[in-house]
Design an enzyme around this catalytic site. Structure first.
Site, PDB file in Angstrom:
ATOM      1  N   ARG A 367      -0.189  -0.104   5.256  1.00 33.60           N
ATOM      2  CA  ARG A 367      -1.635   0.086   5.264  1.00 33.60           C
ATOM      3  C   ARG A 367      -2.234  -0.399   3.948  1.00 33.60           C
ATOM      4  NH1 ARG A 367      -4.580   4.392   9.017  1.00 33.60           N
ATOM      5  NH2 ARG A 367      -6.597   3.402   8.894  1.00 33.60           N
ATOM      6  N   CYS A 368      -1.884  -1.611   3.589  1.00 30.52           N
ATOM      7  CA  CYS A 368      -2.218  -2.119   2.270  1.00 30.52           C
ATOM      8  C   CYS A 368      -1.997  -3.616   2.278  1.00 30.52           C
ATOM      9  CB  CYS A 368      -1.308  -1.421   1.269  1.00 30.52           C
ATOM     10  SG  CYS A 368      -0.779  -2.365  -0.135  1.00 30.52           S
TER      11      CYS A 368
END
Lengths: 783, 166
Positions: A367-368
């Site tokens: 998530r990055c």
């Protein structure tokens, strides 16, 4: 170039999601729901040791298990030249152990059988003799001369993978030496796992008669997987059809190609029958790609007034047994060089060293956008330390150092050109929403009563939307993305993109975007992703890249259609195209709005009543190569209190103000923020994949690897500012990952703020209650 | 010996979503896989192997059960409800409607389990507070939504169910 939502345009509206009616009825079609005639099931034999030589593998008993059809080992794959596969990071990874195992639960053999249970029975009966070897868990030990060389396959005889550096080291050193104020922090981001609720899996279906492989797979990047599979297997790419069905969460976990996928394909090729492999939760957490595991040191120089002068960062990156990161080729440490954050550092230098250890391979961008969480955590934590040293309110320190709105486009000392932002305004909005001044006053009162209360601030800048083809590729494939739109004669449309959503709502948001561009209703546009035989080539959904890349492609494909539509409209209006105007909903004669035709009228004419000589049809494909990345940003404020008896931290309030540029659907954006904050909360407080000294994974399931439940998850408060990206076709920046990138530092800064009057300047994550209790105890604060 | 016995297939008869169904299953077959593979109701999902995630939650005699931790043979003669039984003649159940209206789902993988746990809660008492909902769904993990909109959905569905009861 922000586009105003006209009254009839769906852009910027909280339209309910088109994907939901099937999902709330249990009619989603996820990977494990796929059942094909004559399908076999596969199970993997995994190593109990983290580092061991394989002395022998005995298969006799396993072969006798009723229902077992075939078993393959590393030796079988070696004979087919498939023992190793390339990772997306340009390293290579064993498909099945070749001679030795390098991490616990590594894949050793694959058993295929008539039923799921028989395959598991067979796997249980495979006997492997191991000779345990010295295990390397600590990445710093891995770099020492005493450590055994783990990767015997490499020419280089040590455990160092690569060194990566950016910035002017000499200038940064000099500026630091001259700075009257300096702070240095050692900050670790432990190993974590994305752990989507649906594990990874695939069904490989090879038809010997046609030579075609249909490969259903939990994939965030189906086209990239098709190309990689073609390169690994030698199958011609046009005979590989990848279908990524509904995906039950990804968060980076479903970007890489895993050994189980390759084994299932090999077995289907061998047997000519469909082979399904679905990993268990334990297999998911213990073996598929982890994230983080960065051991970082940062030093900031500043003036007495708190104006930053230089930043120097060094990092050891633990990649486990294989460098299986999914980073763009030229960025082995991802986009970690966003580490100067939202601040005007005149000088900066950052370096990262990648290291092999006996742990599962990785690491993915969880998530990055490729190591941006690590960078953001480091700078936001170290700014807190600087504020403490200077005795400045963390908000005031940030204000003094923000890049100002008039300085955009801003060239950072580590090589990025930030597109836009209004950092002070965004921070101010967060402060107003939470009543920052009131909170500080209340904090002082509560402290007098002996309470441990902290307020933490994080004002981060993300970097997403990889990316421009002059810089970004994965295994040589440029990181553009694509969209194809076809308008049918009745004015309904289908759009297909090279991305693959996993809950982000693309079926709704891209329909809104295209509807806005074409003057159609979002309800009349079907968005499809995940089928490589129908969708144009794209690099997939991760790193918050879908809206910045495929979203750009969708807008420009629609505008390409509009160009042709204008000529058809002129023909219908019996005027020249130059005298025809588009008002967002209709084409009309310039200065005569009553003479108008809609896109629906044009669509019918495209198939029935064309200007002479014009090619029939109304469709377009656009491959969008973004000119720059986008730089979403935000200001987050956390309020925590600490229980002196248990060390439990309670998040009392959390306000997140995000600026992701133009918003397509505010409901979806808010949902993304809620989810990202919750994962950031998990990373700050409970998620960690730890190992013992023998390399045993201590958190291989949801009993030990804790992810937030509804009970402890705070009730998030959100807000936003909207500073469009100047280069994106609709001004959108992407939002899925900002909250996960920006929030961990806010939580830790809040806890440090609560404890700093007692001399605490750093707290390691995850902030388990026992860890906080130990700190309380050391500082005579425990009750 | 044990292995041989566990592979022997036995008939399992249960009432699922109002319909009586019989299928053969190995005695070791978990209820989750019996529902998914033998009865072909794939709305019930499997997300872990430690009874932790709740994606497989179904109602057995009205009580939420993690069907990955119950044998199919244990459900023999019982009444099972799954997500497929929620809507009636195409009309969404208030819970389904509320999840849709409030963006209570994203990837949708945890949603069937979340709906079934919430259904059992609201049947007992449709007037629920945020705190009650958060504790009731604490055995159902969601990695996408951050729970805020799920809690909102369940409270709203409860209000609607309370009105329908009156």
């Amino acid at each position: 170039m922000a586009l105003e939502a006209t009254e009839k345009s769906p852009l910027g509206k909280a339209i309910k999601r088109k994907e939901d009616p099937r999902l709330i009825r249990g009619q989603g079609r996820y990977l494990d729901d796929i059942v094909l005639p004559r399908m076999l099931y596969m199970a993997l034999v995994r190593s109990p040791y983290a580092h061991a030589r394989i002395k022998s593998i005995r298969l006799d008993e396993a072969r006798r298990v009723p229902g077992v059809k075939a078993i393959i080992t590393g030796e079988d794959l070696a004979a087919a030249n498939l023992a190793w596969m390339p990772t997306l990071a340009g390293d290579k990874q064993m498909v099945l152990a070749a001679g030795k195992v390098l991490f616990q639960y590594q894949e050793v053999a694959a058993v295929v059988a008539e039923t799921r249970a028989a395959a598991e029975d067979g796997a249980q009966c495979v006997e492997v003799d191991y000779e345990p070897l010295q295990v390397v868990v600590d990445p710093f030990f891995a770099l020492s001369s005493e450590a055994p060389v783990l990767r015997e396959d490499r020419e280089q005889k040590d455990n160092h993978i690569w060194h990566w550096a950016v910035g002017d080291q000499g200038a940064a050193d000099e500026a630091l030496a001259k700075s009257p104020v300096r702070v240095k922090e050692k900050i670790r981001m432990p190993r974590v796992h994305p752990a989507p609720i649906e594990p990874c899996g695939c069904v490989a279906d090879y038809q010997k008669s046609t030579g075609k492989l249909t490969w259903y797979v939990t994939s965030q990047a189906p086209h990239a997987h098709r190309t990689v599979l073609s390169l690994v297997s030698g199958l011609p790419e046009h005979l590989i059809h990848v279908i990524s069905p509904d995906v039950g969460g990804g968060f980076g976990n479903k970007v890489p190609v895993y050994p189980g996928y390759v084994c299932a394909v090999v077995l289907s090729l061998q047997l000519g029958r469909p082979v399904k492999w679905v990993e268990s939760r334990s297999e998911n957490i213990a073996t598929t790609n982890f994230a983080r595991d960065y051991h970082m040191t940062a030093e900031i120089g500043a003036t007495e007034e708190g104006i930053v002068t230089a930043l120097k960062v060094s990092t050891v990156a633990d990649h486990g047994a294989f460098d299986a990161a999914a980073d763009p080729t030229r960025f082995p440490a991802g986009l970690f060089s966003i580490v100067t954050g939202s601040y005007r550092f005149p000088q900066a230098f950052a370096e990262v060293d990648g290291v092999y250890t006996n742990k599962a391979p990785g690491g993915v961008a969880y998530r990055c956008s490729f190591r941006v969480t690590e960078a953001s955590f480091l700078i936001e934590r170290t700014m807190q330390s600087l504020a403490l040293k200077l005795g400045l309110d963390p908000v005031e320190l940030r204000r003094r150092n923000f890049i100002r709105p008039e300085e955009f486009p801003y060239n950072s000392p580590l090589g990025w050109t930030y597109d836009s932002g209004q950092y002070e305004k965004t921070l101010q909005k967060a402060m107003s929403l939470i009543d920052y001044d009131g909170l500080r006053a209340e904090q002082a009162q509560r402290r007098e009563r002996g309470e441990l209360v902290g307020i933490g601030v994080s004002t981060f800048t993300e970097i997403v939307g990889a990316g421009p083809s002059n810089t970004f590729d994965i295994l040589g494939i440029k990181m553009f993305d694509s969209c194809e739109i076809r308008i049918h004669p009745t004015g309904k449309a289908i759009a297909r993109l090279g991305t693959r959503h996993q809950g982000q709502g693309h079926e709704t948001t891209f329909a809104q975007l295209i509807a806005h561009e074409l003057g159609l209703s979002a309800a009349d546009i079907l968005v499809e992703e995940g089928d490589t035989d129908t969708a144009p080539y794209g690099l997939g959904t991760y790193a918050s890249r879908s809206t910045p890349t495929a979203g750009g492609a969708a807008a420009l494909a629609a505008r390409r259609i509009r160009q042709k539509a204008q000529k058809i409209a002129a023909h219908l209006l019996e005027i020249s195209p130059d005298d025809t105007e588009w008002d967002g909903i209709h084409f009309h004669a310039k200065g005569l709005e009553s003479r108008q035709v809609s896109m629906v009228d044009v669509a019918l004419a495209a198939y029935t009543n064309l200007p002479e000589g014009m090619e029939p049809g109304l469709e377009a494909t656009f491959y969008y190569d973004p000119p720059n990345l986008t730089f979403p940003n935000g200001a987050y404020i956390a309020v925590v209190s600490i229980d002196r008896g248990t060390g439990q931290v309670k998040v009392e309030r959390f306000v997140a103000v995000d600026d992701c540029g133009t918003v397509i659907n505010p409901m979806v954006v808010e949902g993304q923020v809620h989810g990202g904050l919750t994962e950031g909360f998990g990373i700050a407080f409970m998620q960690e994949i730890a190992f013992d000294e023998d390399g045993n994974c201590l958190a291989p399931n949801f009993m030990e690897y804790l992810v937030p439940t509804a009970v402890e998850t705070p009730n998030w408060e959100t807000g936003r500012t909207e500073t469009p990206s100047p280069h994106h076709p609709i001004g959108a920046k992407g939002v899925g990952e900002s909250p996960n990138v920006g929030s961990p530092a806010a939580f830790v800064n809040a806890v440090v703020d609560a404890l700093s009057p007692h001399g605490v300047t750093n707290v390691e994550i995850p902030m388990f209650p026992w860890k906080i209790w130990e700190i309380l105890s050391q500082h005579h604060l425990a009750r | 010996m044990e292995k041989v016995e566990s592979r022997a297939e036995v008939p399992v008869t249960l009432t699922i979503n109002g319909e009586t169904r019989t299928a053969l299953a190995e005695s070791r077959t978990l209820l989750a896989y019996f529902i998914r593979e033998n009865l072909e109701l794939t709305g019930t999902h499997v997300g872990c192997d430690t009874t932790s995630c709740g994606a497989c939650t179904v109602l057995v005699d009205g009580v939420p059960v993690k069907s990955c931790t119950m044998l199919a043979v244990q459900a023999d003669g019982h009444v099972v409800e799954t997500v497929e039984g929620l809507d009636k003649d195409g009309v969404l159940h208030p819970l389904q409607q509320a999840f849709w209206d409030n963006h209570g789902l994203q990837c949708g993988f945890c949603t069937p389990g979340m709906l079934m746990t919430s259904l059992a809660l609201l049947r007992k008492n449709p007037n629920v507070t945020e705190d009650v909902v958060r504790h009731a769904i604490s055995g159902n993990l969601c990695r996408c939504t951050g729970y805020v909109n799920i809690v909102k959905s369940v409270i709203e569905a409860g209000q609607k169910m309370a009105l329908e009861e009156v």
